[in-house]
Design a protein around this motif. Structure first.
Motif, mmCIF file in Angstrom:
data_model
loop_
_atom_site.group_PDB
_atom_site.id
_atom_site.type_symbol
_atom_site.label_atom_id
_atom_site.label_comp_id
_atom_site.label_asym_id
_atom_site.label_seq_id
_atom_site.Cartn_x
_atom_site.Cartn_y
_atom_site.Cartn_z
ATOM 1 N N GLY A 177 35.061 48.366 33.351
ATOM 2 C CA GLY A 177 35.570 49.193 32.268
ATOM 3 C C GLY A 177 35.348 50.669 32.462
ATOM 4 O O GLY A 177 36.158 51.482 32.021
ATOM 5 N N ASP A 178 34.252 51.057 33.142
ATOM 6 C CA ASP A 178 33.982 52.476 33.329
ATOM 7 C C ASP A 178 35.010 53.130 34.246
ATOM 8 O O ASP A 178 35.337 54.291 34.106
ATOM 9 C CB ASP A 178 32.565 52.702 33.851
ATOM 10 C CG ASP A 178 32.310 52.042 35.196
ATOM 11 O OD1 ASP A 178 32.984 51.031 35.515
ATOM 12 O OD2 ASP A 178 31.433 52.530 35.940
ATOM 13 N N GLN A 179 35.527 52.360 35.202
ATOM 14 C CA GLN A 179 36.533 52.883 36.132
ATOM 15 C C GLN A 179 37.943 52.445 35.765
ATOM 16 O O GLN A 179 38.913 52.910 36.366
ATOM 17 C CB GLN A 179 36.210 52.423 37.555
ATOM 18 C CG GLN A 179 34.870 52.891 38.044
ATOM 19 C CD GLN A 179 34.498 52.263 39.385
ATOM 20 O OE1 GLN A 179 35.177 51.381 39.900
ATOM 21 N NE2 GLN A 179 33.398 52.735 39.952
ATOM 22 N N GLN A 180 38.068 51.515 34.822
ATOM 23 C CA GLN A 180 39.346 50.927 34.419
ATOM 24 C C GLN A 180 40.090 50.362 35.620
ATOM 25 O O GLN A 180 41.284 50.574 35.799
ATOM 26 C CB GLN A 180 40.195 51.942 33.662
ATOM 27 C CG GLN A 180 39.555 52.391 32.364
ATOM 28 C CD GLN A 180 40.473 53.286 31.578
ATOM 29 O OE1 GLN A 180 41.693 53.141 31.625
ATOM 30 N NE2 GLN A 180 39.890 54.212 30.851
ATOM 31 N N ILE A 181 39.343 49.634 36.467
ATOM 32 C CA ILE A 181 39.903 49.032 37.671
ATOM 33 C C ILE A 181 39.679 47.529 37.617
ATOM 34 O O ILE A 181 38.565 47.071 37.350
ATOM 35 C CB ILE A 181 39.246 49.611 38.941
ATOM 36 C CG1 ILE A 181 39.590 51.086 39.071
ATOM 37 C CG2 ILE A 181 39.676 48.834 40.173
ATOM 38 C CD1 ILE A 181 38.914 51.775 40.238
ATOM 39 N N ALA A 182 40.743 46.780 37.874
ATOM 40 C CA ALA A 182 40.658 45.323 37.948
ATOM 41 C C ALA A 182 40.943 44.898 39.380
ATOM 42 O O ALA A 182 41.949 45.303 39.964
ATOM 43 C CB ALA A 182 41.644 44.674 36.994
ATOM 44 N N ASP A 183 40.057 44.102 39.947
ATOM 45 C CA ASP A 183 40.212 43.577 41.302
ATOM 46 C C ASP A 183 40.556 42.096 41.186
ATOM 47 O O ASP A 183 39.745 41.306 40.702
ATOM 48 C CB ASP A 183 38.910 43.779 42.083
ATOM 49 C CG ASP A 183 39.005 43.318 43.525
ATOM 50 O OD1 ASP A 183 40.135 43.104 44.021
ATOM 51 O OD2 ASP A 183 37.940 43.161 44.159
ATOM 52 N N PHE A 184 41.772 41.737 41.602
ATOM 53 C CA PHE A 184 42.233 40.348 41.554
ATOM 54 C C PHE A 184 42.211 39.778 42.962
ATOM 55 O O PHE A 184 42.570 40.466 43.916
ATOM 56 C CB PHE A 184 43.665 40.270 41.006
ATOM 57 C CG PHE A 184 43.799 40.788 39.604
ATOM 58 C CD1 PHE A 184 43.447 40.000 38.530
ATOM 59 C CD2 PHE A 184 44.277 42.062 39.373
ATOM 60 C CE1 PHE A 184 43.573 40.472 37.231
ATOM 61 C CE2 PHE A 184 44.415 42.551 38.080
ATOM 62 C CZ PHE A 184 44.056 41.750 37.011
ATOM 63 N N ARG A 185 41.846 38.508 43.084
ATOM 64 C CA ARG A 185 41.807 37.845 44.395
ATOM 65 C C ARG A 185 42.519 36.507 44.300
ATOM 66 O O ARG A 185 42.724 35.957 43.231
ATOM 67 C CB ARG A 185 40.356 37.596 44.836
ATOM 68 C CG ARG A 185 39.493 38.826 44.885
ATOM 69 C CD ARG A 185 39.597 39.498 46.205
ATOM 70 N NE ARG A 185 38.910 40.781 46.145
ATOM 71 C CZ ARG A 185 38.207 41.254 47.113
ATOM 72 N NH1 ARG A 185 38.070 40.584 48.221
ATOM 73 N NH2 ARG A 185 37.645 42.438 47.005
ATOM 74 N N GLY A 186 42.838 35.961 45.486
ATOM 75 C CA GLY A 186 43.512 34.663 45.533
ATOM 76 C C GLY A 186 44.997 34.832 45.281
ATOM 77 O O GLY A 186 45.583 35.877 45.566
ATOM 78 N N ARG A 187 45.595 33.822 44.749
ATOM 79 C CA ARG A 187 47.026 33.871 44.447
ATOM 80 C C ARG A 187 47.229 34.708 43.179
ATOM 81 O O ARG A 187 46.849 34.316 42.090
ATOM 82 C CB ARG A 187 47.550 32.461 44.240
ATOM 83 C CG ARG A 187 49.015 32.425 44.062
ATOM 84 C CD ARG A 187 49.514 31.017 44.016
ATOM 85 N NE ARG A 187 50.958 31.068 43.931
ATOM 86 C CZ ARG A 187 51.726 30.048 44.060
ATOM 87 N NH1 ARG A 187 51.208 28.865 44.298
ATOM 88 N NH2 ARG A 187 53.029 30.171 43.971
#
Length: 188
Positions: free
Chosen positions: A167-177
């Protein structure tokens, strides 16, 4: 004769007195719940009397070995100092002793309402869905999962096998499909 009688009484008193108890070795703390709450609501307030968090559930169990609390059919609402509201629901929620880490299992939903950041920037409404979500409130807002998840943001929809949102960086890291469905943006 009186001295002899006092000596005999002292001897008898010493023999009749029970021995001092042996020191007991410390028993390990049990993992069994030591208290329950049923159909409850718990609210916490800051020093100024402002509501900061509310937890509602069907049943809660406290485990003294690691000081965790398990809550069935939990509904949680957290209000940050910035005014941001985060709501969470799940079939089971497990929280640590200081209520900064929440593990949501079974139809877990975490919603961070839109608003403004502490810097005044607009924050979109975010909704995380999955069978397992881990929410950390300190030191920074973070939502993670190693199970399939869905993220809804301003009409956009993203699904993935794992998630790590800071939340502090407002970055979401998604992995897989990963699948992304983006709605077209209109410009005024």
């Amino acid at each position: 004769m009186l001295m002899g009688l006092l000596a005999l009484a002292s001897y008898w008193l010493l023999r009749a007195t029970p021995p001092a108890p042996e020191p007991q070795p410390e028993r390990p703390v049990s993992g069994e719940p030591d208290y329950f709450m049923r159909r409850f609501s718990v609210k916490s307030f800051d020093l100024a009397g402002q509501l900061r968090a509310e937890v509602v559930g069907d049943e809660a169990r406290h485990h003294p070995d690691d000081d965790r609390v398990e809550i069935d059919n939990a509904r949680i609402r957290n209000l940050a100092e910035s005014g941001a509201v985060m709501r969470a629901t799940a079939h089971r929620v497990t929280t640590n002793a200081d209520n900064t880490v929440f593990v949501l299992e079974g139809d877990a939903v975490v919603v961070r309402e839109g608003g403004k950041s502490q810097a005044g920037d607009p924050l979109p409404r975010l909704e995380f869905r999955g069978d397992f979500l881990r929410v950390e409130l300190e030191p920074v807002e973070r939502v993670t999962s190693d199970h399939p998840v869905e993220l809804l943001r301003n009409g956009d929809r993203i699904t993935a096998q794992t998630l790590d949102y800071r939340g502090d960086q407002q970055i979401a890291d998604f992995r897989g499909r990963v699948r992304v469905q983006l709605l077209p943006r209109t410009t005024p």
